[in-house]
Design a protein around this motif. Structure first.
Motif, PDB file in Angstrom:
ATOM      1  N   UNK A  85      -5.041  10.188 -30.723  1.00  0.00           N
ATOM      2  CA  UNK A  85      -6.424   9.749 -30.596  1.00  0.00           C
ATOM      3  C   UNK A  85      -6.618   8.626 -29.584  1.00  0.00           C
ATOM      4  N   UNK A  86      -5.537   8.205 -28.926  1.00  0.00           N
ATOM      5  CA  UNK A  86      -5.650   7.231 -27.842  1.00  0.00           C
ATOM      6  C   UNK A  86      -5.969   7.956 -26.532  1.00  0.00           C
ATOM      7  N   UNK A 113      -8.080   3.389 -36.388  1.00  0.00           N
ATOM      8  CA  UNK A 113      -7.023   2.523 -35.869  1.00  0.00           C
ATOM      9  C   UNK A 113      -6.880   2.693 -34.354  1.00  0.00           C
ATOM     10  N   UNK A 114      -6.956   3.925 -33.879  1.00  0.00           N
ATOM     11  CA  UNK A 114      -6.846   4.183 -32.433  1.00  0.00           C
ATOM     12  C   UNK A 114      -7.993   3.527 -31.671  1.00  0.00           C
ATOM     13  N   UNK A 115      -9.201   3.581 -32.208  1.00  0.00           N
ATOM     14  CA  UNK A 115     -10.358   2.966 -31.548  1.00  0.00           C
ATOM     15  C   UNK A 115     -10.201   1.453 -31.441  1.00  0.00           C
ATOM     16  N   UNK A 116      -9.541   0.854 -32.425  1.00  0.00           N
ATOM     17  CA  UNK A 116      -9.295  -0.586 -32.358  1.00  0.00           C
ATOM     18  C   UNK A 116      -8.191  -0.906 -31.360  1.00  0.00           C
ATOM     19  N   UNK A 117      -7.114  -0.119 -31.383  1.00  0.00           N
ATOM     20  CA  UNK A 117      -5.943  -0.420 -30.565  1.00  0.00           C
ATOM     21  C   UNK A 117      -6.139  -0.103 -29.079  1.00  0.00           C
ATOM     22  N   UNK A 118      -7.074   0.762 -28.750  1.00  0.00           N
ATOM     23  CA  UNK A 118      -7.204   1.186 -27.348  1.00  0.00           C
ATOM     24  C   UNK A 118      -7.551   0.037 -26.405  1.00  0.00           C
ATOM     25  N   UNK A 119      -8.007  -1.075 -26.953  1.00  0.00           N
ATOM     26  CA  UNK A 119      -8.331  -2.242 -26.119  1.00  0.00           C
ATOM     27  C   UNK A 119      -7.201  -3.266 -26.080  1.00  0.00           C
ATOM     28  N   UNK A 120      -6.074  -2.943 -26.735  1.00  0.00           N
ATOM     29  CA  UNK A 120      -4.928  -3.853 -26.742  1.00  0.00           C
ATOM     30  C   UNK A 120      -3.960  -3.521 -25.597  1.00  0.00           C
ATOM     31  N   UNK A 121      -3.024  -4.438 -25.349  1.00  0.00           N
ATOM     32  CA  UNK A 121      -1.994  -4.177 -24.343  1.00  0.00           C
ATOM     33  C   UNK A 121      -1.069  -3.062 -24.838  1.00  0.00           C
TER      34      UNK A 121
END
Length: 329
Positions: free
Chosen positions: A143-144, A113-121
């Protein structure tokens, strides 16, 4: 039977050819409701089918039992709807567990989930983390990237109530982008799976299967060999990784593993010890006497498994050669 269950039975009977035009009239939510009912339907006996069809059209021309299952549902939908839409619908039905998108996120691995969210605002991440369980949010934050996680915390502290439209937009985005991405990432290369299986073989069994595969599909055999992580690959550990492994390994296991190893591997491990420890290990190896090849294989396999466990914990890095071949766990 409920309405969705009745619809599922009728659509299963109609099949692809006659049911296509009906499926195309449903919106996404209706498709989700019916496919969920279809996937969970199980066996419907012929009496129920007949009553249902008599009620629906007044007469059933060919009564018989039908079975609704995930496989049959997927097979039917893939012939009617785009494959990405089918994957999204079925993913929501069978997992990750949870009744809505926020509950599903709470059951997804924090690193994924962190790997997906790290590219979000940061604001979007803040909204998402505010909607899932606190313990899971904590794991995701850990994990961010550091600066991003601090910014997200700051946004969460300043966040006021979020409008329903904004929540709906985020939820729809997660459903269409993240769930479909997660579905795609689960498709594993079969050679990777077979390499893991071959790693569990003893040496003779491994050689037998690879020899047979060489005769029928040499390209696949070579790919499996390249993906396998063997005892000899431990010889590529850096000095820090080797010392970490040596501290964890049982001395009797090490003696048995090196008893059947080649001179290069023996020198590699003995060179990482003090002279006294190396001498003691050599004495232990001699004291073992003759060993069956199976015993040596078991000891070497346990050392490989231990190395993989340490790699998964981030305590060592193991590779099969150059940096591009590094195995990340």
């Amino acid at each position: 039977m409920t309405g969705p269950q009745r619809a599922a039975v009728i659509l299963l009977i109609l099949g692809e050819e006659h049911g296509r035009v009906i499926w195309q009239e449903f919106d996404d939510e209706e498709i989700r409701i019916i496919t969920r009912a279809m996937a969970e339907l199980g066996t419907v006996d012929s009496d129920q089918v007949e009553k249902l069809m008599l009620d629906f059209v007044g007469r059933l021309s060919s009564a018989g039992a039908i079975t609704g299952s995930f496989d049959r549902t997927i097979s039917l939908l893939e012939k009617i709807l785009p494959s990405d839409q089918v994957a999204l619908i079925m993913e929501e039905i069978r997992g990750p567990a949870g009744r809505n998108m926020w509950q599903k996120l709470g059951n997804i691995d924090a690193v994924v989930l962190a790997n997906f969210l790290k590219n979000e605002y940061p604001q979007t991440i803040a909204v998402i983390l505010s909607r899932i369980r606190p313990d899971h949010s904590a794991n995701v934050l850990r994990n961010l990237p550091n600066e991003l996680s601090i910014e997200v915390v700051s946004r969460m502290l300043r966040m006021e109530s979020v409008q329903k439209e904004a929540l709906d937009h985020i939820e729809n985005t997660l459903r269409t982008e993240f769930v479909s991405t997660l579905t795609q990432t689960r498709r594993r290369d079969p050679h990777e799976m077979m390499a893991e299986i071959f790693n569990g073989f003893d040496r003779q069994t491994e050689m037998r299967f690879l020899a047979a595969l060489d005769a029928t599909n040499q390209e696949s055999a070579e790919r499996i060999r390249a993906l396998m992580f063997t005892f000899e690959d431990l010889g590529k550990l850096d000095s820090a990784g080797l010392q970490t492994l040596m501290r964890q390994v049982d001395k009797d296991m090490l003696a048995r593993a090196l008893k059947g190893a080649n001179e290069e591997m023996r020198a590699f491990f003995l060179g990482a010890m003090s002279q006294r420890a190396a001498k003691n290990l050599q004495d232990d190896m001699q004291g073992l006497g003759p060993l069956r090849l199976k015993e040596v294989d078991e000891a070497q396999m346990k050392m490989v498994t231990l190395a993989k466990d340490l790699a998964e914990k981030g305590e060592i890095i193991i590779s099969k050669g150059n940096a591009e071949d590094e195995l990340v766990y």
